[in-house]
Design an enzyme around this catalytic site. Structure first.
Site, mmCIF file in Angstrom:
data_model
loop_
_atom_site.group_PDB
_atom_site.id
_atom_site.type_symbol
_atom_site.label_atom_id
_atom_site.label_comp_id
_atom_site.label_asym_id
_atom_site.label_seq_id
_atom_site.Cartn_x
_atom_site.Cartn_y
_atom_site.Cartn_z
ATOM 1 N N HIS A 1 0.628 -1.134 -0.070
ATOM 2 C CA HIS A 1 0.044 0.081 -0.009
ATOM 3 C C HIS A 1 0.954 1.160 0.056
ATOM 4 O O HIS A 1 1.758 1.432 0.937
ATOM 5 C CB HIS A 1 -0.887 -0.026 1.276
ATOM 6 C CG HIS A 1 -1.870 1.330 1.319
ATOM 7 N ND1 HIS A 1 -3.336 1.121 0.646
ATOM 8 C CD2 HIS A 1 -1.677 2.473 1.880
ATOM 9 C CE1 HIS A 1 -3.603 2.381 0.880
ATOM 10 N NE2 HIS A 1 -2.763 3.199 1.428
ATOM 11 N N CYS A 2 0.674 1.931 -1.082
ATOM 12 C CA CYS A 2 1.452 3.386 -0.977
ATOM 13 C C CYS A 2 0.929 4.411 -0.733
ATOM 14 O O CYS A 2 -0.171 4.943 -1.306
ATOM 15 C CB CYS A 2 1.948 3.534 -2.634
ATOM 16 S SG CYS A 2 2.809 4.867 -2.698
ATOM 17 N N PRO A 3 1.617 5.101 0.373
ATOM 18 C CA PRO A 3 1.008 6.410 0.976
ATOM 19 C C PRO A 3 0.968 7.384 0.165
ATOM 20 O O PRO A 3 0.011 8.493 0.282
ATOM 21 C CB PRO A 3 1.513 6.573 2.242
ATOM 22 C CG PRO A 3 2.970 5.861 2.263
ATOM 23 C CD PRO A 3 2.712 4.683 1.320
#
Length: 203
Positions: free
Chosen positions: A66-68
């Site tokens: 999951h890329c912020p």
């Protein structure tokens, strides 16, 4: 979106009900020694290499991370676009670093430092971000060439289908084929077929 199912549990269950016939033809029977994960949120069996993201609240095929920065998961359908995103980001940072460097005229005086302190700090920040993005891009390209994901690389010992595999990486089909499947394949891959085919090959 790379989600297998969006929104509520009902949506997820409906999605998988529609796909049940297709799954039967694509997914061979799983060995009893390999326990397939059941999503605790969608309450359905996930295909191999999928994972439920608690931040996005949906399951993701070939989950990577999951890329912020993009506020989304990186998975099978958008992973190539994420590589393009990192590449463009690296080019912009290199361009910005070049511009910042060209504006610096070094002189050994406090007066020069006082007038150029912000430009110097900007250049140093660009250098740091460039190194981070470059390392991130290299690490992703390496994992792609091995046909593994960040999640599988970091959590190898906790993933049932990797723990019970006779091979260190059952999805690795060679660098060229891995890169071809990643960048040039326009359809979803039945990872179960590759998994069972590779594990049944004579050693």
């Amino acid at each position: 979106m790379v989600s297998l199912a969006l929104g509520t549990r009902k949506t997820c269950a409906t999605h998988w009900a529609d796909k049940s016939e297709e799954q039967c033809t694509l997914v061979p029977q799983v060995s009893s020694s390999v326990k397939m994960r059941r999503c605790g949120y969608c309450m359905v069996k996930q295909p191999m290499r999928a994972k439920h993201c608690q931040l996005c609240q949906h399951c993701v095929r070939r989950y990577d991370h999951h890329c912020p920065w993009i506020e989304n998961c990186v998975g099978e359908k958008n992973h190539p676009l994420f590589i393009v995103y990192l590449s463009v980001q690296l080019v912009v940072l290199l361009w910005g670093g070049h511009i910042a460097w060209s504006g610096l005229y070094f002189k050994q005086s406090w007066e020069w430092l006082r007038h150029n302190i912000f430009l110097l700090i900007s250049f140093l920040l660009i250098v740091i971000f460039t190194i981070v993005v470059l390392l991130l891009l290299i690490s992703h390209l390496y994992l792609i060439s091995c046909n593994t994901t960040t999640w599988e690389f970091m959590s190898y010992h906790r993933i049932s289908y990797l723990r019970h595999s006779e091979l260190e990486n059952p999805f690795d089909q060679g660098v060229i084929r891995n890169l071809w499947m990643f960048f040039c394949s326009c359809h979803l891959t039945a990872w179960e077929k590759i998994y069972f085919h590779r594990n049944n090959e004579p050693v």
